[in-house]
Write a protein that holds these residues in place. Sequence first.
Motif, short mmCIF file in Angstrom:
data_model
loop_
_atom_site.label_atom_id
_atom_site.label_comp_id
_atom_site.label_asym_id
_atom_site.label_seq_id
_atom_site.Cartn_x
_atom_site.Cartn_y
_atom_site.Cartn_z
N LYS A 25 0.85 -1.20 0.00
CA LYS A 25 0.00 0.00 0.00
C LYS A 25 0.88 1.24 0.00
O LYS A 25 0.58 2.25 -0.61
CB LYS A 25 -0.90 0.00 1.24
N ASP A 26 1.97 1.14 0.73
CA ASP A 26 2.95 2.22 0.81
C ASP A 26 4.13 1.80 -0.06
O ASP A 26 4.63 0.68 0.07
CB ASP A 26 3.36 2.38 2.28
N ALA A 27 4.56 2.68 -0.95
CA ALA A 27 5.60 2.30 -1.92
C ALA A 27 6.97 2.08 -1.27
O ALA A 27 7.85 1.48 -1.88
CB ALA A 27 5.71 3.34 -3.00
N SER A 28 7.14 2.56 -0.06
CA SER A 28 8.45 2.34 0.57
C SER A 28 8.54 0.87 0.95
O SER A 28 7.55 0.23 1.28
CB SER A 28 8.61 3.22 1.80
N ALA A 29 9.73 0.34 0.89
CA ALA A 29 9.90 -1.08 1.17
C ALA A 29 9.95 -1.33 2.66
O ALA A 29 10.18 -0.41 3.45
CB ALA A 29 11.18 -1.58 0.53
N SER A 30 9.71 -2.55 3.04
CA SER A 30 9.92 -2.88 4.44
C SER A 30 10.82 -4.08 4.57
O SER A 30 11.94 -4.00 5.04
CB SER A 30 8.59 -3.11 5.15
N VAL A 31 10.37 -5.22 4.07
CA VAL A 31 11.11 -6.46 4.27
C VAL A 31 11.73 -6.90 2.95
O VAL A 31 11.09 -6.84 1.91
CB VAL A 31 10.16 -7.57 4.77
N ALA A 32 12.98 -7.33 3.02
CA ALA A 32 13.60 -7.99 1.86
C ALA A 32 14.02 -9.39 2.26
O ALA A 32 14.61 -9.58 3.33
CB ALA A 32 14.81 -7.20 1.36
N VAL B 203 15.16 -0.68 2.24
CA VAL B 203 14.78 -1.85 3.04
C VAL B 203 15.04 -1.58 4.52
O VAL B 203 16.05 -1.00 4.89
CB VAL B 203 15.58 -3.09 2.56
N LYS B 204 14.11 -2.03 5.35
CA LYS B 204 14.25 -1.80 6.79
C LYS B 204 14.55 -3.08 7.56
O LYS B 204 15.06 -3.06 8.66
CB LYS B 204 12.99 -1.15 7.35
N GLU B 205 14.19 -4.21 6.98
CA GLU B 205 14.41 -5.50 7.66
C GLU B 205 14.81 -6.54 6.62
O GLU B 205 14.28 -6.55 5.51
CB GLU B 205 13.12 -5.96 8.36
N LEU B 206 15.72 -7.42 7.04
CA LEU B 206 16.25 -8.41 6.12
C LEU B 206 16.01 -9.82 6.66
O LEU B 206 16.32 -10.10 7.82
CB LEU B 206 17.77 -8.18 6.03
N ILE B 207 15.44 -10.67 5.83
CA ILE B 207 15.26 -12.08 6.22
C ILE B 207 16.06 -12.94 5.26
O ILE B 207 15.90 -12.86 4.04
CB ILE B 207 13.77 -12.48 6.19
N VAL B 208 16.96 -13.76 5.81
CA VAL B 208 17.82 -14.61 4.99
C VAL B 208 17.42 -16.07 5.23
O VAL B 208 17.57 -16.58 6.34
CB VAL B 208 19.31 -14.41 5.35
N PRO B 209 16.89 -16.74 4.20
CA PRO B 209 16.39 -18.11 4.39
C PRO B 209 17.45 -19.21 4.32
O PRO B 209 17.19 -20.30 3.84
CB PRO B 209 15.38 -18.27 3.25
N GLU B 210 18.66 -18.95 4.80
CA GLU B 210 19.69 -20.00 4.88
C GLU B 210 19.23 -21.03 5.92
O GLU B 210 18.47 -20.70 6.84
CB GLU B 210 21.03 -19.40 5.35
N PRO B 211 19.70 -22.28 5.80
CA PRO B 211 19.24 -23.31 6.74
C PRO B 211 19.58 -22.97 8.19
O PRO B 211 20.74 -22.77 8.53
CB PRO B 211 20.00 -24.58 6.28
N SER B 212 18.55 -22.87 9.02
CA SER B 212 18.78 -22.55 10.43
C SER B 212 18.05 -23.54 11.33
O SER B 212 17.91 -23.29 12.53
CB SER B 212 18.30 -21.13 10.75
N ASN B 213 17.58 -24.65 10.73
CA ASN B 213 16.82 -25.61 11.54
C ASN B 213 15.57 -24.99 12.13
O ASN B 213 15.16 -25.37 13.23
CB ASN B 213 17.70 -26.14 12.67
#
Length: 388
Positions: free
Chosen positions: A70-77, A167-177
């Motif tokens: 809704k808001d063009a600014s990014a939040s999560v990558a 971007v304000k928050e970063l999620i990295v889906p590397e294996p973390s169990n």
Amino acid sequence: MKTEINKFVTEERCIDILSTLVKINTTHPNGNEMDVMKTILSFFKNYSITYHLIDHGENRGSLVITIPGKDASASVAFIGHVDTVPIGEPTEWSYPPFEAIIEGDYMYGRGTADMKGGVTCMIMTALHLLEQKITPAHDILFCFTADEEAGGMGILAIKESGYLDRVKELIVPEPSNEKIGIAEKGALWLDITVEGLPAHGSRPELGVNAVEKFVEFTDRFKAEVDTEFTHPLLGKATISVTKLEGGYKTNVIPDFAKASLDIRTLPSEKNDIVIKKANKVAKELMQELEHLSIKIKVENNRPPIETLPDHIFIKKVKRTFDELSIPVEFTGLYFYTDASQVVPDLQIPFVIIGPGDDKMAHQRDERIQISSIARVTEIYIRYVLDYS
Ligand SMILES: [Zn+2]
């Protein structure tokens, strides 16, 4: 909403996407990541999506898909790499590495855990938002990168393109169990070249023994670096001599030695401090002795990074886990990820949450639990719906 997610995130869909990705060989050194990027785009063919495909040449590529908010600014990558390490000796695999064989709840193949499983979670999350016509509060970026297992050209190109600036928050889906990774050790690889003065083995006092000086350098350097402090998630900093050559003959005092050090650093003593200490020790030794030269070259420099557990981002992630009744456990990664290439510059918090066991990474008969992919996808979707 939870039941709708469950209806969408079926294991059949996870298997379908992951097996397609595993069957595409993206091992180093060639990578051929462009084949995967085109396949990822084909998963979205029913939707008009906003994407940016980066061509690195030689069939290598990276991709950013934006789900507009809704808001063009990014939040999560989300940032996930599609390249894998080589398979090694194929005959040592019990399961063919590119056939995505399923046995029970496991799929076998190169890259299943590191990290095409996590990439599958990213694709499933983006597809869910599109299929359910969900407009998140802010833009969500899905970044698929090339070359993470080597120089990181994919993430660097995405960073240079400016995509991550908002971007304000970063999620990295590397294996973390399925644990919440909030810290990552740094890596600092140093090449050391020592030059001394040759002499006959019977007259060592006339020469400068480069091999012995290398040993002395390493001992003094190790004494300077803090390898005692224990980080609660990352353990201690380590210094390992991983390559060494020097000398020619038993009865000749050697005038050269070459070695490599693999140093794993903690946020409490960052790489630039450790480099300064190495240079200081080298300088001291050279001042103490004529005809001695010690040169230090930085071969790889990945900073240690961490997000503090009381950060608002981590609190939101914890709440998401609570809501899905998944036990919260923090973890630290001993190896580096693409996050180390962007977090220090962009000054944004990150988490590493992914399906699969990091101990499976780079192993033969690499495998991933299929049910884990569905669970992690649910975590991502829940987080985006509640907190993006
Ligand atoms: Zn990885």
